[in-house]
Design a protein around this motif. Sequence first.
Motif, mmCIF file in Angstrom:
data_model
loop_
_atom_site.group_PDB
_atom_site.id
_atom_site.type_symbol
_atom_site.label_atom_id
_atom_site.label_comp_id
_atom_site.label_asym_id
_atom_site.label_seq_id
_atom_site.Cartn_x
_atom_site.Cartn_y
_atom_site.Cartn_z
ATOM 1 N N GLY A 219 0.773 -1.237 0.000
ATOM 2 C CA GLY A 219 0.000 0.000 0.000
ATOM 3 C C GLY A 219 0.803 1.285 0.000
ATOM 4 N N ALA A 220 2.133 1.198 -0.041
ATOM 5 C CA ALA A 220 2.941 2.428 -0.085
ATOM 6 C C ALA A 220 2.633 3.197 -1.370
ATOM 7 C CB ALA A 220 4.422 2.107 0.000
ATOM 8 N N GLN A 221 2.457 4.517 -1.222
ATOM 9 C CA GLN A 221 2.101 5.360 -2.369
ATOM 10 C C GLN A 221 3.299 6.086 -2.962
ATOM 11 O OE1 GLN A 221 -0.729 6.748 0.679
ATOM 12 N NE2 GLN A 221 -1.999 7.341 -1.055
ATOM 13 N N GLY A 222 4.399 6.074 -2.269
ATOM 14 C CA GLY A 222 5.619 6.715 -2.740
ATOM 15 C C GLY A 222 6.794 6.131 -1.991
ATOM 16 N N LEU A 223 8.002 6.371 -2.504
ATOM 17 C CA LEU A 223 9.196 5.753 -1.932
ATOM 18 C C LEU A 223 10.279 6.774 -1.606
ATOM 19 C CD1 LEU A 223 9.621 2.653 -4.298
ATOM 20 C CD2 LEU A 223 8.734 2.637 -1.961
ATOM 21 N N LEU A 224 10.882 6.615 -0.440
ATOM 22 C CA LEU A 224 12.133 7.264 -0.072
ATOM 23 C C LEU A 224 13.195 6.174 -0.122
ATOM 24 C CD1 LEU A 224 10.891 9.184 3.100
ATOM 25 C CD2 LEU A 224 11.293 10.188 0.848
ATOM 26 N N VAL A 225 14.246 6.374 -0.908
ATOM 27 C CA VAL A 225 15.170 5.268 -1.151
ATOM 28 C C VAL A 225 16.623 5.711 -1.022
ATOM 29 C CG1 VAL A 225 15.807 3.399 -2.705
ATOM 30 C CG2 VAL A 225 13.495 4.333 -2.796
ATOM 31 N N GLY B 209 6.878 3.727 -11.210
ATOM 32 C CA GLY B 209 5.638 4.451 -11.491
ATOM 33 C C GLY B 209 5.030 5.167 -10.306
ATOM 34 N N VAL B 210 5.783 5.342 -9.229
ATOM 35 C CA VAL B 210 5.298 6.097 -8.074
ATOM 36 C C VAL B 210 6.315 7.197 -7.770
ATOM 37 C CG1 VAL B 210 4.070 4.132 -7.089
ATOM 38 C CG2 VAL B 210 6.436 4.571 -6.391
ATOM 39 N N PRO B 211 5.871 8.292 -7.150
ATOM 40 C CA PRO B 211 6.821 9.342 -6.769
ATOM 41 C C PRO B 211 7.933 8.758 -5.897
ATOM 42 C CG PRO B 211 4.581 10.126 -6.519
ATOM 43 C CD PRO B 211 4.477 8.657 -6.809
ATOM 44 N N THR B 212 9.167 9.126 -6.212
ATOM 45 C CA THR B 212 10.330 8.557 -5.532
ATOM 46 C C THR B 212 11.356 9.642 -5.264
ATOM 47 O OG1 THR B 212 10.003 6.429 -6.632
ATOM 48 C CG2 THR B 212 12.189 6.847 -5.701
ATOM 49 N N VAL B 213 11.932 9.617 -4.077
ATOM 50 C CA VAL B 213 12.985 10.564 -3.709
ATOM 51 C C VAL B 213 14.213 9.783 -3.271
ATOM 52 C CG1 VAL B 213 13.666 12.439 -2.161
ATOM 53 C CG2 VAL B 213 11.309 12.318 -3.003
ATOM 54 N N LEU B 214 15.353 10.080 -3.889
ATOM 55 C CA LEU B 214 16.616 9.485 -3.455
ATOM 56 C C LEU B 214 17.082 10.170 -2.175
ATOM 57 C CD1 LEU B 214 18.673 9.192 -6.776
ATOM 58 C CD2 LEU B 214 17.732 7.314 -5.416
ATOM 59 N N ALA C 55 11.137 13.505 3.095
ATOM 60 C CA ALA C 55 9.737 13.110 3.292
ATOM 61 C C ALA C 55 8.785 14.218 2.864
ATOM 62 C CB ALA C 55 9.503 12.735 4.750
ATOM 63 N N LYS C 56 9.095 15.451 3.219
ATOM 64 C CA LYS C 56 8.222 16.564 2.833
ATOM 65 C C LYS C 56 8.169 16.732 1.317
ATOM 66 C CE LYS C 56 8.555 19.339 7.052
ATOM 67 N NZ LYS C 56 9.068 20.599 7.665
ATOM 68 N N LEU C 57 9.305 16.519 0.660
ATOM 69 C CA LEU C 57 9.330 16.611 -0.794
ATOM 70 C C LEU C 57 8.451 15.533 -1.411
ATOM 71 C CD1 LEU C 57 10.431 17.851 -3.372
ATOM 72 C CD2 LEU C 57 12.557 16.556 -3.030
ATOM 73 N N LEU C 58 8.534 14.321 -0.887
ATOM 74 C CA LEU C 58 7.705 13.235 -1.406
ATOM 75 C C LEU C 58 6.225 13.479 -1.115
ATOM 76 C CD1 LEU C 58 7.475 10.517 -2.777
ATOM 77 C CD2 LEU C 58 7.962 9.419 -0.576
ATOM 78 N N LEU C 59 5.907 13.953 0.072
ATOM 79 C CA LEU C 59 4.511 14.259 0.399
ATOM 80 C C LEU C 59 3.955 15.321 -0.534
ATOM 81 C CD1 LEU C 59 4.847 14.288 4.280
ATOM 82 C CD2 LEU C 59 3.503 12.652 2.959
ATOM 83 N N GLY C 60 4.793 16.285 -0.895
ATOM 84 C CA GLY C 60 4.369 17.301 -1.852
ATOM 85 C C GLY C 60 4.061 16.708 -3.216
ATOM 86 N N ARG C 61 4.882 15.757 -3.641
ATOM 87 C CA ARG C 61 4.628 15.096 -4.927
ATOM 88 C C ARG C 61 3.308 14.314 -4.890
ATOM 89 N NH1 ARG C 61 7.406 18.208 -7.983
ATOM 90 N NH2 ARG C 61 9.674 18.036 -7.757
ATOM 91 N N LEU C 62 3.059 13.644 -3.778
ATOM 92 C CA LEU C 62 1.804 12.900 -3.665
ATOM 93 C C LEU C 62 0.601 13.839 -3.675
ATOM 94 C CD1 LEU C 62 2.787 10.237 -0.982
ATOM 95 C CD2 LEU C 62 2.453 9.879 -3.435
ATOM 96 N N THR D 27 -4.261 16.013 -6.452
ATOM 97 C CA THR D 27 -5.104 17.130 -6.895
ATOM 98 C C THR D 27 -5.070 17.355 -8.394
ATOM 99 O OG1 THR D 27 -3.311 18.729 -6.553
ATOM 100 C CG2 THR D 27 -4.784 18.298 -4.680
ATOM 101 N N GLY D 28 -4.154 16.645 -9.064
ATOM 102 C CA GLY D 28 -4.008 16.866 -10.498
ATOM 103 C C GLY D 28 -3.288 18.150 -10.835
ATOM 104 N N ALA D 29 -2.608 18.743 -9.847
ATOM 105 C CA ALA D 29 -1.885 19.993 -10.089
ATOM 106 C C ALA D 29 -0.680 19.745 -10.992
ATOM 107 C CB ALA D 29 -1.429 20.608 -8.763
ATOM 108 N N ARG D 30 -0.293 20.777 -11.675
ATOM 109 C CA ARG D 30 0.897 20.689 -12.531
ATOM 110 C C ARG D 30 2.125 20.464 -11.644
ATOM 111 N NH1 ARG D 30 2.346 22.592 -17.666
ATOM 112 N NH2 ARG D 30 4.572 23.076 -17.891
ATOM 113 N N PRO D 31 2.907 19.436 -11.907
ATOM 114 C CA PRO D 31 4.058 19.170 -11.040
ATOM 115 C C PRO D 31 5.078 20.306 -11.065
ATOM 116 C CG PRO D 31 3.557 17.267 -12.430
ATOM 117 C CD PRO D 31 2.748 18.407 -12.953
ATOM 118 N N THR D 32 5.597 20.641 -9.914
ATOM 119 C CA THR D 32 6.676 21.625 -9.841
ATOM 120 C C THR D 32 7.967 20.968 -10.317
ATOM 121 O OG1 THR D 32 7.050 21.009 -7.536
ATOM 122 C CG2 THR D 32 5.594 22.886 -7.951
#
Length: 363
Positions: free
Chosen positions: A132-138, A159-164, A322-329, A334-339
Amino acid sequence: MRLHVDQRHERVLELVRERGSLRVAELAAELGVSAVTLRRDVETLAGQGRVRRLHGAVVWPGGAVVEPPVRQEPAEGPVIGMIVPTTASIFADIVRGAREAVRAQGGRLVLGVSGYVDTEDAVQAGHLLSGGAQGLLVAPSWSGGVPVDGQERWLVDRGVPTVLVERSAPPGNPAAALDRVRTDRAHGAAVAVGHFAALGHRRITAVLQEGPHAAQITAGYESAVRSLGLEAAPGAPSVREHGDYEASVDFLADAVRRRGVTAALVHGDEDAIVLVPRLQALGIRVPDDLALIAYDDEVAPLADVPLTAVAPPKRSVGELAAKLLLGRLAERGTGARPTPRQHVELLPELRIRASCGGGPPTR
């Protein structure tokens, strides 16, 4: 004052008649009685046909049955998967920082550990995502800190938001397009060299570990030596390269006695703590004969001679990643244009302790 049972029944009837319907729990709280007591009252009144009981609520008979509003439970926050090679050393605080940031958003951090086994990264990722993870910190188990020979393929195809985290990828590598947060370890090494220079040391060396951060630390050390016009003693073996510390001890002893070296950068803390008594057994005192700066500041203040150390902002790395990944999620939700994607580097600080002394020895 506690109401007599008959008085309580009359009060129940009065409140239900006024409002049409009430939840049993709310009615109990208003009357100052336990839910068990109130349920008995309601059962008695319902048995007399004076009220109706419905789905945990009490309703006035004869009127329209109005379901009381259901209290909505807060929606579950995001589930973030995090993969680290170990939960020891710097990663303990990095994980804490990430967990606190995710928790502050009502989410949950789920951890996977690779044990520095390259193939285990993908296994852990698959497990976290299927759970169920929606994004990854790796922090991948890339031995040099960057991917080689296609090591990044499993990461960029998820295929999910990922932050190194504390890793990077060279330009042109697919993983270079990922968000990342890491410590600028080259800057930390340069700060250490600058501190030696400010104390008057001119001949220095570095004894470093092999591993994901070695290239950055070496680059920062060498650049600062050149920029400050210092003399460096080359040829130091990697710490524990041969399974023990003898090669490093022999190198440092020779550098001090024969080449006039007065200062050394050692990565990391545990290695510096091991080296100090071995050097002192050979008559080389820290800091009188050799000033030392350790790298990572995990246990440096606990050494017999408290070690000056470069301290990466470990908790902040985890928090910002984590905050960067939460922002991506949030953008995806919301369907917002990605920064634009971000490569964030945080600067470590130098914590001064006894192992540097007041300057180079007078010889």
